[in-house]
Write an enzyme that holds these catalytic residues in place. Structure first.
Site, PDB file in Angstrom:
ATOM      1  N   CYS A 171       0.863  -1.363  -0.014  1.00 12.78           N
ATOM      2  CA  CYS A 171       0.068  -0.098  -0.087  1.00 12.78           C
ATOM      3  C   CYS A 171       0.924   1.245   0.127  1.00 12.78           C
ATOM      4  CB  CYS A 171      -0.952   0.085   1.163  1.00 12.78           C
ATOM      5  SG  CYS A 171      -1.776  -1.560   1.417  1.00 12.78           S
ATOM      6  N   ALA A 172       1.713   1.465  -0.937  1.00 14.41           N
ATOM      7  CA  ALA A 172       2.948   2.189  -0.896  1.00 14.41           C
ATOM      8  C   ALA A 172       2.486   3.415  -1.322  1.00 14.41           C
ATOM      9  CB  ALA A 172       4.171   1.657  -1.965  1.00 14.41           C
ATOM     10  N   ALA A 173       1.783   4.009  -2.146  1.00 14.44           N
ATOM     11  CA  ALA A 173       1.299   5.260  -2.795  1.00 14.44           C
ATOM     12  C   ALA A 173       0.913   6.006  -1.522  1.00 14.44           C
ATOM     13  CB  ALA A 173       0.277   5.147  -3.681  1.00 14.44           C
ATOM     14  N   PRO A 174       1.159   7.244  -1.272  1.00 16.59           N
ATOM     15  CA  PRO A 174       2.051   7.957  -2.475  1.00 16.59           C
ATOM     16  C   PRO A 174       3.564   7.849  -2.557  1.00 16.59           C
ATOM     17  CG  PRO A 174       1.293   9.483  -0.795  1.00 16.59           C
ATOM     18  CD  PRO A 174       0.751   8.297  -0.372  1.00 16.59           C
ATOM     19  N   GLY A 175       3.977   7.289  -1.463  1.00 20.88           N
ATOM     20  CA  GLY A 175       5.474   6.811  -1.480  1.00 20.88           C
ATOM     21  C   GLY A 175       6.429   7.534  -0.868  1.00 20.88           C
ATOM     22  N   ASP A 235       1.024  -1.109  -4.707  1.00 25.32           N
ATOM     23  CA  ASP A 235      -0.325  -0.331  -4.624  1.00 25.32           C
ATOM     24  C   ASP A 235      -1.186  -0.731  -5.512  1.00 25.32           C
ATOM     25  OD1 ASP A 235      -1.076   2.180  -2.515  1.00 25.32           O
ATOM     26  OD2 ASP A 235      -1.985   2.198  -4.435  1.00 25.32           O
ATOM     27  N   ASP A 272      -3.562 -10.024  -3.951  1.00 21.85           N
ATOM     28  CA  ASP A 272      -3.445 -10.656  -5.563  1.00 21.85           C
ATOM     29  C   ASP A 272      -1.964 -10.748  -5.993  1.00 21.85           C
ATOM     30  OD1 ASP A 272      -6.434 -10.523  -4.952  1.00 21.85           O
ATOM     31  OD2 ASP A 272      -6.787  -8.629  -6.267  1.00 21.85           O
ATOM     32  N   ASP A 327       1.515   0.038   5.230  1.00 21.77           N
ATOM     33  CA  ASP A 327       0.749   1.400   5.760  1.00 21.77           C
ATOM     34  C   ASP A 327      -0.661   1.214   5.292  1.00 21.77           C
ATOM     35  OD1 ASP A 327       0.016   3.739   6.509  1.00 21.77           O
ATOM     36  OD2 ASP A 327       1.191   4.710   5.079  1.00 21.77           O
ATOM     37  N   CYS A 378      -2.618   5.872   9.821  1.00 14.41           N
ATOM     38  CA  CYS A 378      -2.681   7.152  10.097  1.00 14.41           C
ATOM     39  C   CYS A 378      -3.927   7.478  10.838  1.00 14.41           C
ATOM     40  CB  CYS A 378      -2.416   8.172   8.959  1.00 14.41           C
ATOM     41  SG  CYS A 378      -3.369   7.962   7.411  1.00 14.41           S
TER      42      CYS A 378
END
Length: 447
Positions: free
Chosen positions: A262-266, A283, A312, A325, A378
Site C-alpha cells: 500500500c505504498a502510494a503516494p510513496g 499499491d 492478489d 501502511d 494514520c
C-alpha cells in the site's frame, strides 16, 4: 475566537499566515471557497475533486490559492464558526446563506482578512442569487455585529464531529481529547524528509525552519515547493514527521530486501530506498503510483513499483522486512486534511478494520523467518491500530512484538505504549508544533 478554560492548553503554534488578497481577489474567489467547503463536507476527497470544477479551475492561481486557504480555514474552525453564528441567528437560513457566512467568518477570524472587505464581498455574494438575495441585509447585520462586539467564547472541541469527540474522549480521556481538538485549529507547518548526505541544518536555515528529532526539516514557509532549495536536485520530499516514523522503526539496512505494501503516494518507499535496500513497492492504484515514480526519478532513488492489490500479488518472494501502511479512516491526518473528520462515518471504521485484518495476514506471509514487519495506520481509532495487532498476534504465534525506542527513531517519548508500540497523537510535541496521528508496531517473525 477565545476558548473556554476547559483543560491545559498546549503552547501556541505558529499562527496561520495571513492571506493577502489584493484588489483582484473578490467575489469569484469566495464562490470558489464555498464550493470547496461544501465539497469537503459532502464526501472524502471532495476538495481534490472540486479543485477541477469550473468555479475553481477557471480562477487565476492566486485566487485559487486564496479560495483553498479560506475553505481550509473554515473547515478547521467550522464548529466554532457555527457556535458564533448560532448565537446571532434566531433561525438558521438556507444552506447557501450559511455558506456565505461561514466563508466570511473564516476570513475575518482565522485569515485576518480586513473585516470591511469580507463583509462587503459577502453582501455582494448574497446579492447574486435569488435564493440568497432576500438575506443580504441579514448577512450584513450579522457580520457587522460580530465585527463590532467580537465573536465571544468558543470551544475547540466543537470543531470535531460529535461521534469523533465521543470516541476520542472515551479512548484518550477528556484532557487529551481537548488537546486533539486544539491541535486541529491551525494550518500545520510543512515537513521534509531528506536523502542521506543532504545537509539538514543548511536546508532548515535556507527555509527559515528547524530540524526535528529524527532529522525531519520543518518549515513554516508557504508557496510553490518546486521553487524551494533542494527540490530540483532531489534532496528531499514532503512527508509529515509522524509519517516518517514507521520506516525508521523498520530499521532497514543496505542490501536487505524490503516490501512496501500500500505504498502510494510513496514517502515511506523513498525512505526505504534511501537506505540502499532492494525495495519493492506495491499499491492497487496505478494513478497514485505515478506520483511515487515521479519522486523516485526526481530524487534519483530506485525501487520496483508494481500496481496490484497486495492480496492478489502472484509472486513467491519473501523479504527481510515488510512495511504495511494499511488503508484507514485517516483520522490522524486532520491537521493537514480537516475534511478527513467530516467525511468519515462510524461504519467505515469497522469496514476498514476488516480490510486491515486481511492485509496484515497477507503481509505476514511475505516475511522471512527472522524478518520483521511494521504495521501502521494514520488513524486515531483503536480498531485500526492496537486492536488489529492484538488480534494478529493471537492468530500468528510465530510473530512477537519488538519494543520501539522513540528516541532512536525521532518519535515523542510519550508515544510509546505499554506494549512497546507507538501511538502518536497530534497533541504531542507541542513545543515543536505537533505532528500527525499515527499508530505503528514492529513485529518479528521468530518461527
Amino acid at each position: 475566537m477565545a476558548d473556554k478554560a476547559r483543560g491545559p492548553r498546549p503552547p501556541r503554534r505558529e499562527p496561520t499566515p495571513r492571506v493577502d488578497e489584493g484588489p483582484e481577489v473578490g467575489v469569484e474567489a469566495r464562490i470558489a471557497a464555498g464550493v470547496l467547503l461544501n465539497a469537503a463536507l459532502e464526501k472524502r476527497n471532495g476538495v481534490d475533486e472540486a479543485l477541477a470544477f469550473r468555479e475553481v479551475a477557471s480562477l487565476p492561481p492566486a485566487d485559487r490559492a486564496f479560495a483553498r486557504a479560506v475553505a481550509m480555514a473554515a473547515l478547521r474552525r467550522l464548529g466554532e464558526i457555527d457556535q458564533i453564528l448560532d448565537r446571532r441567528l434566531k433561525a438558521r437560513p438556507n444552506d447557501q446563506v450559511v455558506t456565505i457566512l461561514r466563508i466570511a467568518l473564516a476570513q475575518i477570524l482565522v485569515l485576518e482578512t480586513p473585516a470591511f472587505a469580507a463583509v462587503s464581498t459577502a453582501v455582494k455574494l448574497a446579492e447574486r442569487d435569488a435564493k440568497t438575495r432576500p438575506y443580504k441585509g441579514l448577512v450584513n447585520a450579522v457580520l457587522r455585529t460580530i465585527g463590532r462586539e467580537g465573536p465571544g467564547l468558543t470551544t475547540a472541541e466543537a470543531n470535531l464531529p460529535d461521534w469523533i469527540a465521543a470516541r476520542w474522549r472515551a479512548t484518550y480521556g477528556e484532557p487529551v481529547m481537548i488537546g486533539l481538538a486544539l491541535a486541529g485549529r491551525d494550518e500545520p507547518p510543512t515537513d521534509l524528509s531528506l536523502k542521506p548526505g543532504a545537509d539538514a541544518a543548511a536546508l532548515a536555515q535556507a527555509l527559515d525552519g528547524f530540524v526535528l528529532p529524527g532529522g525531519t526539516v520543518r518549515t513554516g514557509r508557504r508557496g510553490d515547493i518546486a521553487q524551494w532549495p533542494g527540490f530540483d536536485t532531489g534532496d528531499w520530499w514532503v512527508q509529515d514527521a509522524a509519517a516518517a516514523v514507521p520506516a525508521r522503526l523498520l530499521d532497514v539496512r543496505a542490501g536487505e530486501t524490503v516490501l512496501d505494501l500500500c505504498a502510494a503516494p510513496g514517502g515511506k518507499t523513498l525512505q526505504l530506498a534511501a537506505t540502499g535496500a532492494a525495495v519493492t513497492a506495491l499499491d492497487r492504484s496505478e494513478a497514485r503510483l505515478k506520483r511515487l515514480s515521479a519522486n523516485l526519478a526526481r530524487t534519483g532513488l530506485d525501487a520496483q513499483v508494481i500496481a496490484v492489490p497486495a492480496e492478489d500479488w502472484d509472486d513467491a518472494r519473501t523479504f527481510d522486512a515488510v512495511l504495511l501502511d494499511a488503508p484507514c479512516t485517516a483520522t490522524g491526518t486532520y491537521r493537514r486534511n480537516p475534511e478527513a473528520l467530516r467525511a468519515t462515518r462510524p461504519t467505515e471504521v469497522a469496514k476498514l478494520a476488516d480490510v486491515q485484518h486481511r492485509l496484515l495476514d497477507a503481509a505476514a506471509e511475505r516475511v522471512k523467518p527472522g524478518g520483521r514487519l511494521v504495521y501502521c495506520t494514520c488513524s486515531l481509532e483503536r480498531e485500526e491500530g492496537e486492536t488489529q495487532v492484538l488480534a494478529f498476534l493471537r492468530r500468528n504465534p510465530a510473530f512477537r512484538t519488538v519494543p520501539a525506542d522513540p528516541a532512536a527513531i525521532g518519535a515523542p517519548p510519550e508515544a510509546l505504549t505499554p506494549e512497546g508500540w507507538l501511538r502518536l497523537l497530534p497533541s504531542q510535541w507541542p513545543e515543536h508544533g505537533g505532528l500527525d496521528g499515527f499508530f505503528a508496531a514492529r513485529l518479528e517473525r521468530v518461527g
